[in-house]
Design a protein around this motif. Structure first.
Motif, PDB file in Angstrom:
ATOM      1  N   MET A   1       0.835  -1.179   0.000  1.00 40.03           N
ATOM      2  CA  MET A   1       0.000   0.000   0.000  1.00 40.03           C
ATOM      3  C   MET A   1       0.885   1.250   0.000  1.00 40.03           C
ATOM      4  N   LYS A   2       0.687   2.107  -0.977  1.00 42.48           N
ATOM      5  CA  LYS A   2       1.486   3.333  -1.079  1.00 42.48           C
ATOM      6  C   LYS A   2       0.932   4.380  -0.127  1.00 42.48           C
ATOM      7  N   LYS A   3       1.832   4.963   0.643  1.00 45.19           N
ATOM      8  CA  LYS A   3       1.438   6.001   1.594  1.00 45.19           C
ATOM      9  C   LYS A   3       1.751   7.372   1.010  1.00 45.19           C
ATOM     10  N   ASP A   4       0.960   8.338   1.397  1.00 44.61           N
ATOM     11  CA  ASP A   4       1.202   9.720   1.002  1.00 44.61           C
ATOM     12  C   ASP A   4       1.994  10.410   2.109  1.00 44.61           C
ATOM     13  N   TYR A   5       3.308  10.361   1.976  1.00 46.21           N
ATOM     14  CA  TYR A   5       4.166  11.011   2.951  1.00 46.21           C
ATOM     15  C   TYR A   5       4.351  12.472   2.566  1.00 46.21           C
ATOM     16  N   LEU A   6       4.472  13.316   3.556  1.00 50.26           N
ATOM     17  CA  LEU A   6       4.748  14.731   3.317  1.00 50.26           C
ATOM     18  C   LEU A   6       6.175  14.905   2.821  1.00 50.26           C
ATOM     19  N   PHE A   7       7.069  14.088   3.360  1.00 48.06           N
ATOM     20  CA  PHE A   7       8.451  14.026   2.904  1.00 48.06           C
ATOM     21  C   PHE A   7       9.059  12.737   3.435  1.00 48.06           C
ATOM     22  N   LYS A   8      10.219  12.381   2.902  1.00 44.97           N
ATOM     23  CA  LYS A   8      10.892  11.136   3.269  1.00 44.97           C
ATOM     24  C   LYS A   8      12.367  11.394   3.496  1.00 44.97           C
ATOM     25  N   SER A   9      12.950  10.581   4.361  1.00 39.40           N
ATOM     26  CA  SER A   9      14.409  10.516   4.453  1.00 39.40           C
ATOM     27  C   SER A   9      14.802   9.220   3.756  1.00 39.40           C
ATOM     28  N   GLN A  10      16.024   8.807   3.905  1.00 33.76           N
ATOM     29  CA  GLN A  10      16.465   7.595   3.221  1.00 33.76           C
ATOM     30  C   GLN A  10      15.624   6.388   3.626  1.00 33.76           C
ATOM     31  N   ARG A  11      15.331   6.254   4.928  1.00 34.09           N
ATOM     32  CA  ARG A  11      14.627   5.063   5.414  1.00 34.09           C
ATOM     33  C   ARG A  11      13.272   5.333   6.049  1.00 34.09           C
TER      34      ARG A  11
ATOM     35  N   GLU B   1      18.601  10.508  11.782  1.00 34.17           N
ATOM     36  CA  GLU B   1      18.223  10.632  10.369  1.00 34.17           C
ATOM     37  C   GLU B   1      16.930  11.432  10.222  1.00 34.17           C
ATOM     38  N   GLY B   2      15.943  11.096  11.040  1.00 33.58           N
ATOM     39  CA  GLY B   2      14.655  11.773  10.950  1.00 33.58           C
ATOM     40  C   GLY B   2      14.725  13.220  11.386  1.00 33.58           C
ATOM     41  N   ALA B   3      15.470  13.491  12.447  1.00 35.23           N
ATOM     42  CA  ALA B   3      15.593  14.867  12.931  1.00 35.23           C
ATOM     43  C   ALA B   3      16.306  15.743  11.897  1.00 35.23           C
ATOM     44  N   GLN B   4      17.337  15.200  11.255  1.00 36.97           N
ATOM     45  CA  GLN B   4      18.027  15.963  10.207  1.00 36.97           C
ATOM     46  C   GLN B   4      17.065  16.299   9.073  1.00 36.97           C
ATOM     47  N   LYS B   5      16.247  15.325   8.669  1.00 33.01           N
ATOM     48  CA  LYS B   5      15.290  15.552   7.575  1.00 33.01           C
ATOM     49  C   LYS B   5      14.222  16.561   7.988  1.00 33.01           C
ATOM     50  N   CYS B   6      13.766  16.485   9.232  1.00 34.11           N
ATOM     51  CA  CYS B   6      12.768  17.452   9.720  1.00 34.11           C
ATOM     52  C   CYS B   6      13.346  18.858   9.770  1.00 34.11           C
ATOM     53  N   LEU B   7      14.606  18.989  10.172  1.00 40.41           N
ATOM     54  CA  LEU B   7      15.241  20.305  10.147  1.00 40.41           C
ATOM     55  C   LEU B   7      15.290  20.852   8.723  1.00 40.41           C
ATOM     56  N   GLU B   8      15.665  20.009   7.763  1.00 39.95           N
ATOM     57  CA  GLU B   8      15.669  20.435   6.352  1.00 39.95           C
ATOM     58  C   GLU B   8      14.294  20.944   5.950  1.00 39.95           C
ATOM     59  N   PHE B   9      13.259  20.203   6.335  1.00 38.67           N
ATOM     60  CA  PHE B   9      11.886  20.561   5.971  1.00 38.67           C
ATOM     61  C   PHE B   9      11.486  21.913   6.575  1.00 38.67           C
TER      62      PHE B   9
ATOM     63  N   ASP C   1      11.591  24.456   3.557  1.00 36.19           N
ATOM     64  CA  ASP C   1      10.225  24.567   3.026  1.00 36.19           C
ATOM     65  C   ASP C   1       9.388  25.596   3.787  1.00 36.19           C
ATOM     66  N   LEU C   2       9.542  25.650   5.097  1.00 29.62           N
ATOM     67  CA  LEU C   2       8.720  26.539   5.918  1.00 29.62           C
ATOM     68  C   LEU C   2       9.459  27.810   6.345  1.00 29.62           C
ATOM     69  N   HIS C   3      10.773  27.838   6.126  1.00 28.66           N
ATOM     70  CA  HIS C   3      11.601  29.017   6.388  1.00 28.66           C
ATOM     71  C   HIS C   3      11.579  29.465   7.852  1.00 28.66           C
ATOM     72  N   LEU C   4      11.478  28.494   8.774  1.00 29.86           N
ATOM     73  CA  LEU C   4      11.599  28.831  10.186  1.00 29.86           C
ATOM     74  C   LEU C   4      13.039  29.255  10.451  1.00 29.86           C
ATOM     75  N   GLU C   5      13.231  30.148  11.386  1.00 36.85           N
ATOM     76  CA  GLU C   5      14.552  30.726  11.645  1.00 36.85           C
ATOM     77  C   GLU C   5      15.351  29.973  12.700  1.00 36.85           C
ATOM     78  N   ARG C   6      14.674  29.447  13.726  1.00 35.79           N
ATOM     79  CA  ARG C   6      15.374  28.874  14.869  1.00 35.79           C
ATOM     80  C   ARG C   6      14.559  27.720  15.428  1.00 35.79           C
ATOM     81  N   ILE C   7      15.266  26.663  15.800  1.00 34.35           N
ATOM     82  CA  ILE C   7      14.641  25.475  16.395  1.00 34.35           C
ATOM     83  C   ILE C   7      15.372  25.183  17.705  1.00 34.35           C
ATOM     84  N   ILE C   8      14.599  24.842  18.729  1.00 36.97           N
ATOM     85  CA  ILE C   8      15.194  24.407  19.989  1.00 36.97           C
ATOM     86  C   ILE C   8      14.899  22.929  20.200  1.00 36.97           C
TER      87      ILE C   8
END
Length: 180
Positions: free
Chosen positions: A1-11, A113-121, A125-132
């Protein structure tokens, strides 16, 4: 079943939550080891309320602590993502990056891996300036992920939402700024 992901990392695949996630996510939230750095495990009802809150946060902000699955199997392993926090500290209000993964997925590098991909996103994509990122003083595994994804420690504090749980109240805060 194909899922509709908002984005993906390698795994991993990242998506908004559905009611179908309740059983698997409730099992994760009931695990004493997974929840060791939180005040208590969550019941199925509390997990349902959390799913509702995370779904609404996504609809309002375009990001959340995303339901995170292993691409190869479709298995829900927990969440990795960002959530706006407005409790009162010298570091907030701010958008927080966090993760909660089932024990069987620990040690595979998924959080990093997931946190790095979320930071990229959120940066690209959302142009947030700072993450804690925040964790208890004792949560060295989460602190290590924060370091691996390039975050810098900015201090320690008593978490205002954890006053009733003194063993969890002393926390560490890390931050990273959008490099673009």
């Amino acid at each position: 079943m194909k899922k509709d992901y908002l984005f993906k990392s390698q795994r991993l695949g990242f998506r908004n939550w559905t009611k179908n996630d309740l059983t698997a996510f409730a099992e994760i939230n009931a695990d004493l080891e997974v929840m060791a750095h939180f005040p208590k495990p969550l019941s199925k009802e509390e997990t349902l309320k959390l799913i509702d809150r995370l779904q609404q946060h996504y609809l309002k902000n375009g990001y959340t602590y995303f339901a995170t699955e292993i691409l190869k199997t479709g298995e829900l392993i927990g969440f990795i993502g960002c959530l706006y926090q407005d409790y009162t500290t010298e570091f907030t209000p701010a958008t927080d990056i966090g993760w909660r993964l089932k024990k069987s997925s620990w040690g595979n590098g998924y959080a990093t891996e997931g946190a790095q991909k979320c930071l990229e996103f959120v940066f690209n994509d959302l142009h947030l300036e700072r993450i804690i990122a925040v964790c208890t003083l004792q949560n060295s595994a989460s602190e290590n992920v924060m370091k691996k994804i390039g975050m810098k420690k900015i201090g320690t504090f008593d978490h205002p939402k954890l006053k009733a749980y003194p063993e969890h109240q002393k926390c560490i805060c890390y931050e990273i700024n959008n490099p673009h």
